[in-house]
Design a protein around this motif. Sequence first.
Motif: not given
Length: 518
Positions: A249-251, A457-461, A265-266, A361-365
């Motif tokens: 989430l933070r990457t 873990n975020n790179v695992i597709p 991204l996200g 997904r995770v979005e950013f404000d």
Amino acid sequence: MSLPSATSYDLVVVGSGPTGSTYVREVYDHHPTARILLLDAGPRLSDPPGGHVKNIPDPGERARAQRASEGPGPAGRPGTWLLGAPDLPAAALSTNVGGMGAHWTGACPRPGGGERIGFVPAAEMDAHLTRAEQLLCVDSHAFDQAPFADEVRGRLSALLDAGRPVHRRVAPMPLAVTGRPDGAHVWSGTDVVLGPAARDERVEIADRCLCPRVVLDAGTATGVMVRDLVTGEERAITARAVVVAADALRTPQLLHASGIRPPALGRYLNDQPQIVHAARLPDDVVTAHRAVTGRTRDEDGAIVPQSGVSWVPYTDAHPFHGQVMQLDASPVPLADDTAVEPGAIVGLGWFCAKDVTADDRVEFDDTTADAYGMPAMRVHHRYTERDLTAIEQAKKAVAEAAAAVGVPLDDSPVLLPAGSSLHYQGTTRMGPADDGTSVCDGHSRVWNTRGLWVAGNNVIPTATACNPTLTSVALAVRGARSLVDHLRSTAGHGGAARQTAADTAETSRTDTDQTAAP
């Protein structure tokens, strides 16, 4: 900890969990002159840094270390704080040196079948998995003598092994544990991954230091900004390479804040649905095999011998990963262990492979800041029809497994709230080509941003069901080999990251050394 002592390093790694620490260790081992900075926004909990909090003998000290990891939000599972995402209500994070590697349950199964990444050559991936097992000190036989473990596995094997390849049959869970001279075991934290790098002057570990931004120059990562969370002071740090390993989430949050915003991204957020059930071994089995041990974890930090953990591997025919825990190994108490024979209560957790979609997904404000002053997160997550079908199938499968083990303790299995797995994946996923569906290439290099790697873990597709740490550490090993090559090719070019023409082409091409798309 104050700001880093220098303003220029060969490598800066943001995030000190298992994968960030893997990059540090691999570069440390294979580039003997590289100066490395490892950053973490959380506090240092142990000496050496990154030690597992469950190894702390004193219960009060252990609880204090867990509370120190719980960041700015409401407390979740010990050592974590809840993100507060309605679509992912159990989503939780740790903020401390060692990341979740200071709190995890150490399960390190190898992926199988559809969990494998098709565009990474199998033999190469297997070699990286072996290296990951070495870094984490993975042992499949540390608790072979756990009370009733053979009985539990025998009952599960009779139900599930038919038709499975030998290497995907019911087995002891491979666990990241470290042996002690007295024969006891403790959990592996990221101190084990760092090894000698944690105490070498070439490696600086800066805690309570936030990275709010990766610094870019003409499409090249040239360093990071660092903020001392105690004093608020900021400093620019230059580097020849940057690795962002700040979790799933933070990457992507940090990349977004840095203006690095590829279409994927996200997206492709993958949280494994988790179904739990419990059973008690039959009384006649308990009476016949009674084997009580005297050690308790609180006495000296060791894992109690009744911590049997069994593994039901994922297969394409049985697309669930089973983690079967006895007492101490479980992150959640399974029973009042003063009322039952140690090891006789068995918790069964079946993880499903999520139907991975770009809409999760995770979005950013950019107009609202979180507690650290970073763009606020909003998580979008839902179960598809395929997920709902898989969840029902998993409930049926785990109920059958519980009945095979003994006497089920509940009327029916329970689906835990979304986010309970803590196995979030996919938000900076790798891919064989820069086609808008991935953030990095097969070596974890961010597309079209030279000198920048992502890890975790975020790179695992792929849609995995098994615990992802071993896979993400293996991918970090793969990425670190390309990073070492990058450092060697840019030697003598100063603190700012520079690349040769060949290396520049490498980060923007398709992975032509791979053979299949996901």
